[in-house]
Design a protein around this motif. Structure first.
Motif, PDB file in Angstrom:
ATOM      1  N   THR A 101      -5.436  -5.826  -3.450  1.00 46.42           N
ATOM      2  CA  THR A 101      -5.797  -6.906  -2.279  1.00 46.42           C
ATOM      3  C   THR A 101      -6.265  -8.305  -2.352  1.00 46.42           C
ATOM      4  O   THR A 101      -6.066  -8.683  -1.393  1.00 46.42           O
ATOM      5  N   PHE A 114      -5.566  -2.588   4.979  1.00 48.74           N
ATOM      6  CA  PHE A 114      -5.614  -1.312   4.486  1.00 48.74           C
ATOM      7  C   PHE A 114      -6.932  -0.313   4.424  1.00 48.74           C
ATOM      8  O   PHE A 114      -6.942   0.530   4.308  1.00 48.74           O
ATOM      9  N   VAL A 140      -4.357  -0.199  -4.967  1.00 43.63           N
ATOM     10  CA  VAL A 140      -3.883  -1.256  -3.772  1.00 43.63           C
ATOM     11  C   VAL A 140      -4.364  -2.314  -4.825  1.00 43.63           C
ATOM     12  O   VAL A 140      -5.633  -2.614  -3.908  1.00 43.63           O
ATOM     13  N   LEU A 200       1.008  -1.352   0.232  1.00 46.63           N
ATOM     14  CA  LEU A 200       0.266   0.399   0.095  1.00 46.63           C
ATOM     15  C   LEU A 200       1.147   1.335   0.448  1.00 46.63           C
ATOM     16  O   LEU A 200       2.443   1.873   0.924  1.00 46.63           O
TER      17      LEU A 200
END
Length: 91
Positions: A63, A73, A61, A51
């Motif tokens: 994930t 996050f 980002v 991140l």
């Protein structure tokens, strides 16, 4: 397919944010790289990208919905609102 978090941030209290995020990442066991205008958080979850949070800017980002990193996050990004403003969305 992956799952992505997109965000736009403006951090007004940059030094306060850097102290907060360093302590948070240390507690979580995440490595962190700090530079003048950005921080890079390196998660321990396989399949999750680092991140990158710029002082002012946009980012994303991937994930892949890998937990607990995805939720962490999200929490980290929402915490930016204590130091400035954040807007985020997911797909």
């Amino acid at each position: 397919m992956g799952y992505t978090i997109y965000y736009r941030v403006e951090i007004l209290d940059w030094e306060g944010f850097r102290k907060f995020i360093a302590r948070t990442c240390e507690g979580l066991g995440f490595r962190i790289i700090m530079e003048n205008e950005r921080v890079l958080i390196l998660p321990e979850c396989s399949g999750t990208e680092p991140l990158e949070i710029m002082r002012n800017g946009e980012g994303f980002v991937k994930t892949n919905l890998v937990e607990p990193c995805h939720s962490i996050f999200l929490l980290i990004l929402h915490s930016v609102s204590s130091f400035g403003s954040v807007e985020l969305w997911e797909d």
